[in-house]
Scaffold this motif. Sequence first.
Motif, PDB file in Angstrom:
ATOM      1  N   LEU A  17       6.670 -38.520   4.439  1.00 58.84           N
ATOM      2  CA  LEU A  17       7.764 -39.188   3.732  1.00 58.84           C
ATOM      3  C   LEU A  17       8.350 -38.311   2.632  1.00 58.84           C
ATOM      4  O   LEU A  17       9.532 -38.442   2.281  1.00 58.84           O
ATOM      5  N   THR A  18       7.529 -37.427   2.066  1.00 61.60           N
ATOM      6  CA  THR A  18       7.986 -36.570   0.974  1.00 61.60           C
ATOM      7  C   THR A  18       8.243 -35.127   1.425  1.00 61.60           C
ATOM      8  O   THR A  18       8.311 -34.225   0.590  1.00 61.60           O
ATOM      9  N   ASP A  19       8.405 -34.912   2.719  1.00 58.40           N
ATOM     10  CA  ASP A  19       8.705 -33.557   3.198  1.00 58.40           C
ATOM     11  C   ASP A  19      10.031 -33.042   2.642  1.00 58.40           C
ATOM     12  O   ASP A  19      10.192 -31.841   2.411  1.00 58.40           O
ATOM     13  N   LYS A  20      10.978 -33.957   2.437  1.00 59.51           N
ATOM     14  CA  LYS A  20      12.300 -33.563   1.935  1.00 59.51           C
ATOM     15  C   LYS A  20      12.718 -34.364   0.711  1.00 59.51           C
ATOM     16  O   LYS A  20      13.883 -34.343   0.315  1.00 59.51           O
ATOM     17  N   LEU A  21      11.767 -35.061   0.120  1.00 59.41           N
ATOM     18  CA  LEU A  21      12.091 -35.962  -0.984  1.00 59.41           C
ATOM     19  C   LEU A  21      11.026 -35.839  -2.063  1.00 59.41           C
ATOM     20  O   LEU A  21       9.830 -35.895  -1.764  1.00 59.41           O
ATOM     21  N   PRO A  22      11.409 -35.677  -3.341  1.00 64.97           N
ATOM     22  CA  PRO A  22      10.391 -35.663  -4.396  1.00 64.97           C
ATOM     23  C   PRO A  22       9.757 -37.039  -4.531  1.00 64.97           C
ATOM     24  O   PRO A  22      10.441 -38.066  -4.430  1.00 64.97           O
ATOM     25  N   LYS A  23       8.460 -37.058  -4.772  1.00 71.88           N
ATOM     26  CA  LYS A  23       7.739 -38.325  -4.824  1.00 71.88           C
ATOM     27  C   LYS A  23       8.343 -39.329  -5.799  1.00 71.88           C
ATOM     28  O   LYS A  23       8.398 -40.535  -5.504  1.00 71.88           O
ATOM     29  N   PRO A  24       8.840 -38.910  -6.984  1.00 71.44           N
ATOM     30  CA  PRO A  24       9.428 -39.908  -7.894  1.00 71.44           C
ATOM     31  C   PRO A  24      10.667 -40.607  -7.342  1.00 71.44           C
ATOM     32  O   PRO A  24      11.066 -41.641  -7.875  1.00 71.44           O
ATOM     33  N   MET A  25      11.259 -40.050  -6.280  1.00 66.77           N
ATOM     34  CA  MET A  25      12.439 -40.671  -5.684  1.00 66.77           C
ATOM     35  C   MET A  25      12.100 -41.565  -4.497  1.00 66.77           C
ATOM     36  O   MET A  25      12.991 -42.145  -3.871  1.00 66.77           O
ATOM     37  N   VAL A  26      10.824 -41.692  -4.178  1.00 67.63           N
ATOM     38  CA  VAL A  26      10.415 -42.612  -3.113  1.00 67.63           C
ATOM     39  C   VAL A  26      10.802 -44.032  -3.529  1.00 67.63           C
ATOM     40  O   VAL A  26      10.499 -44.469  -4.645  1.00 67.63           O
ATOM     41  N   PRO A  27      11.480 -44.767  -2.651  1.00 68.93           N
ATOM     42  CA  PRO A  27      11.949 -46.105  -3.053  1.00 68.93           C
ATOM     43  C   PRO A  27      10.816 -47.113  -3.186  1.00 68.93           C
ATOM     44  O   PRO A  27       9.929 -47.187  -2.329  1.00 68.93           O
TER      45      PRO A  27
END
Length: 346
Positions: A17-27
């Motif tokens: 899920l965080t391959d292309k997304l920083p963890k703080p931006m996980v919804p």
Amino acid sequence: MKALVLAGGKGTRLRPLTDKLPKPMVPVANRPQLEHLLLLLRRHGIDEVVITLGYCGQEIEDYFGDGSRLDLRIAYEREESLLGTGGAIVQAKHHFDDSFLVCNADIVTDLNISALVHFHLERNALVTIATTWVEDPTPYGLVESDAKGRIQRFLEKPSLEEVTTNYINAGLYVLEPDALEWFPLRTPLSIEREVFPRLLERGKALYAYNSDNYWIDMGTPEKYILLHRHLLSRTAELPGCAFPASGVAVDKTTKIFAGARVIGPVLIGPRAQILPGATVGPFAVIGANTHVGPGAVVRDSVLWDGVQVGAGAELISTVVGQGTTVPPSVRFVQRAVTAETVTQER
């Protein structure tokens, strides 16, 4: 008071899920986790925030900008190399000339920050560490303190036989600028494993603020789904994330077709479509512009924005990343899938 938010990590345990997304931006409940944290800071009177950026940091800056949308003033510090939590604080120290708050960007809590700050100032502490009680502390760093809160010992990831307290480091601190004089000038540098033990060895005034407020480590897909169960069942509440007593929160632009079933508790975002024969819930979060196809089942799962669920698919305890197309008639149980990995998960 100002706050420093450490947002440079990669969130490897949440991959893919965080391959292309920083963890703080996980919804979380259809808005970035970092937004919940910033709203919590604002609730407690903090209106100036510095965010350290690393992995995919531009996404964070693009989303929050100067912070005015949240009635905050946000500045950014970029980590050009891996600095660690301690190194990131040193890099940003020129922003702070008084007591300041430091928090990991991925913490999920409703901690009473005002009470934490009051505790710190009342004890004239150099550093105060917010701690939280957990059932199993062995994956974490224990913080032992006396009856007045003065820290006696740190113990990192103990065995069951070594556990002497269930209070762990919650990833949120109040620091005095003088504490920075004791930070070694090297990177990467861990504040938890290197700086705090060093201060304790030298007899500095380190205190633990033991809190029973809600706190969860959402670092794995399983914990991420558990967090949403807590929110949907109203056993936990975050700023900007209050659910109705009915347990069914459906955006007014969502279209639920005849023959579809929505079983609370659920959260369904804007412009979603639940097609005939589909079943959503209980314990489901549906992102904006997500379509759940005819006869599909989504239960105990979180679907991010722009997901397309094929007819007859079944998603149980599964997280589906943004823009993913789930093929018809597949069954995913306890999975985390993205557009790049969905075919591998079949």
